[in-house]
Design a protein around this motif. Sequence first.
Motif, PDB file in Angstrom:
ATOM      1  N   ASP A 286       0.812  -1.225   0.000  1.00  0.00           N
ATOM      2  CA  ASP A 286       0.000   0.000   0.000  1.00  0.00           C
ATOM      3  C   ASP A 286       0.845   1.274   0.000  1.00  0.00           C
ATOM      4  O   ASP A 286       0.291   2.373   0.035  1.00  0.00           O
ATOM      5  N   GLY A 287       2.172   1.117  -0.004  1.00  0.00           N
ATOM      6  CA  GLY A 287       3.041   2.293   0.022  1.00  0.00           C
ATOM      7  C   GLY A 287       3.279   2.831   1.422  1.00  0.00           C
ATOM      8  O   GLY A 287       4.147   3.681   1.630  1.00  0.00           O
ATOM      9  N   ASN A 288       2.522   2.332   2.385  1.00  0.00           N
ATOM     10  CA  ASN A 288       2.699   2.760   3.775  1.00  0.00           C
ATOM     11  C   ASN A 288       3.298   1.649   4.641  1.00  0.00           C
ATOM     12  O   ASN A 288       3.153   1.663   5.864  1.00  0.00           O
ATOM     13  N   GLY A 289       3.909   0.675   4.001  1.00  0.00           N
ATOM     14  CA  GLY A 289       4.600  -0.369   4.749  1.00  0.00           C
ATOM     15  C   GLY A 289       3.801  -1.643   4.934  1.00  0.00           C
ATOM     16  O   GLY A 289       4.278  -2.595   5.544  1.00  0.00           O
ATOM     17  N   GLU A 290       2.573  -1.655   4.408  1.00  0.00           N
ATOM     18  CA  GLU A 290       1.718  -2.829   4.595  1.00  0.00           C
ATOM     19  C   GLU A 290       1.652  -3.665   3.313  1.00  0.00           C
ATOM     20  O   GLU A 290       1.438  -3.124   2.235  1.00  0.00           O
ATOM     21  N   LEU A 291       1.824  -4.972   3.465  1.00  0.00           N
ATOM     22  CA  LEU A 291       1.621  -5.884   2.347  1.00  0.00           C
ATOM     23  C   LEU A 291       0.139  -6.241   2.267  1.00  0.00           C
ATOM     24  O   LEU A 291      -0.554  -6.263   3.296  1.00  0.00           O
ATOM     25  N   LEU A 292      -0.347  -6.527   1.067  1.00  0.00           N
ATOM     26  CA  LEU A 292      -1.765  -6.844   0.884  1.00  0.00           C
ATOM     27  C   LEU A 292      -1.918  -8.018  -0.073  1.00  0.00           C
ATOM     28  O   LEU A 292      -1.209  -8.111  -1.079  1.00  0.00           O
ATOM     29  N   ASN A 293      -2.829  -8.896   0.262  1.00  0.00           N
ATOM     30  CA  ASN A 293      -3.112 -10.081  -0.541  1.00  0.00           C
ATOM     31  C   ASN A 293      -4.133  -9.703  -1.618  1.00  0.00           C
ATOM     32  O   ASN A 293      -5.234  -9.264  -1.295  1.00  0.00           O
ATOM     33  N   CYS A 294      -3.752  -9.845  -2.879  1.00  0.00           N
ATOM     34  CA  CYS A 294      -4.652  -9.458  -3.971  1.00  0.00           C
ATOM     35  C   CYS A 294      -5.056 -10.678  -4.785  1.00  0.00           C
ATOM     36  O   CYS A 294      -4.527 -11.767  -4.613  1.00  0.00           O
ATOM     37  N   ASN A 295      -5.987 -10.476  -5.671  1.00  0.00           N
ATOM     38  CA  ASN A 295      -6.454 -11.546  -6.559  1.00  0.00           C
ATOM     39  C   ASN A 295      -5.513 -11.645  -7.767  1.00  0.00           C
ATOM     40  O   ASN A 295      -5.212 -10.638  -8.404  1.00  0.00           O
ATOM     41  N   ALA A 296      -5.038 -12.852  -8.063  1.00  0.00           N
ATOM     42  CA  ALA A 296      -4.028 -13.018  -9.115  1.00  0.00           C
ATOM     43  C   ALA A 296      -4.583 -12.702 -10.505  1.00  0.00           C
ATOM     44  O   ALA A 296      -3.862 -12.158 -11.351  1.00  0.00           O
ATOM     45  N   ASP A 297      -5.855 -13.020 -10.773  1.00  0.00           N
ATOM     46  CA  ASP A 297      -6.462 -12.643 -12.052  1.00  0.00           C
ATOM     47  C   ASP A 297      -6.436 -11.124 -12.216  1.00  0.00           C
ATOM     48  O   ASP A 297      -6.151 -10.605 -13.305  1.00  0.00           O
ATOM     49  N   SER A 298      -6.725 -10.419 -11.116  1.00  0.00           N
ATOM     50  CA  SER A 298      -6.735  -8.954 -11.180  1.00  0.00           C
ATOM     51  C   SER A 298      -5.331  -8.402 -11.394  1.00  0.00           C
ATOM     52  O   SER A 298      -5.151  -7.395 -12.098  1.00  0.00           O
TER      53      SER A 298
END
Lengths: 256, 256
Positions: free
Chosen positions: A150-162
């Motif tokens: 997110d640019g603020n130090g947090e990792l995020l789980n996203c959808n691979a198709d997206s």
Amino acid sequence: MITVVKIGGNVIDNPEALKAFIADFAKMPGKKILVHGGGKEATRLSATLGIETKMIGGRRVTDRATLDVVTMVYAGLINKRIVALLQAEGCNAIGLSGADGNVIRATRRNPEPVDYGYVGDINDDGVNAAFIISLLDKGVTPVFSAINHDGNGELLNCNADSVASAVAVACSRLAPVSLTFCFEKSGVLTDVDDESTLISRIDLQSYRPLIESGAISGGMLPKIDNAFKAIQSGVEKVVIKSSARLLADHGTTITK
Amino acid sequence: MITVVKIGGNVIDNPEALKAFIADFAKMPGKKILVHGGGKEATRLSATLGIETKMIGGRRVTDRATLDVVTMVYAGLINKRIVALLQAEGCNAIGLSGADGNVIRATRRNPEPVDYGYVGDINDDGVNAAFIISLLDKGVTPVFSAINHDGNGELLNCNADSVASAVAVACSRLAPVSLTFCFEKSGVLTDVDDESTLISRIDLQSYRPLIESGAISGGMLPKIDNAFKAIQSGVEKVVIKSSARLLADHGTTITK
């Protein structure tokens, strides 16, 4: 032409299928990008670690412990395994999460009305296509997991198709791009149990009758909707095909 | 001048210390590279997963299950956490295993007389310095875990100090390089329990008397031997200092 290829669990969970796919992908001519999903390894690791898998409305909730697991498995184990195998096939791959080179920024999904935890959606201007293309120009093949930041130090789980769609659309602003979704079937089938019912080509004109007649239904609808969205955003064509036939001219091609 | 900085478990295992270190590292002027070790997270995860930790002569044996754990934890969790935190501090970091961009090749250690499993030593010409410098020239900061590859599809667990040295030496053929090892002490101390006994400068001439008098002994000797090896291979200087004082002109500087 840049080709973006997405693979999912059916390849990742099967070591033989993965090895065969990787040999094919390495042989693919031209500039290319691989996006991989997760597979069952994260679920297995979560279970072994005693992390409860919470689902809301069929969707996985990514709490802090689950985020750590998917970061380890997707961005670590699976990503580096794929990269090492590609290198062995002579393809100079580089594994990337969205945090690496600030290449994909996402935003945590609004916790209202449903809090999915550390799940992100890719920002509209979140893909750094110039960096991706600078790697391709050097003969380097990016391999993306669906872990972004997110640019603020947090990792995020996203959808691979997206991720695959967003990367393809962003790159299409700088170069012609085609997008291939690999899965376990040969492509879009009017009868999912009969491979001979493959529809080899769909365009905007032929799409509506196919839906209205019920020839395309169920889980395939959102895939095709996403394909058209990618095409309308600049991608030249979307191909839906079997991961076992990457190099064959076989599957469903979706165009304007 | 390119600065290669290596951090170990004392920083990685302490979230507060890590955050402070990362803020300092982001502020460091000039081209820079970070190399990180492992910390206790891999040992904890192995224990939770019921993977037996085997030691031979004080060294960890990396069997297949342990390789998967260190790949997940070092190349996945820790590497991506550090990269995301650096991005939040405005430092455009990119996390790399040696497989990524074929940047570091290693060879599995001879299983005779002792089989350490999937442990590797970096090849003499194993570091692709041109690729590293091409990233630095674009304002991108490489962040290395100690997971490398053998070019034949196998990942290998390497020593993080050796990765830092090898990267520094390889880059020094193309540009001036300094190498900083961060640890929990202020630098080389003649009395490890007394920070006021810091030796601020060591060169080849002053080194022998320091050993002969017993002023430097124990675990510090191989560190300094490695430092001299790096310097004799082209690195301008090696600094051993506290990870809490990265930006301060404090520590032990080792030169020719």
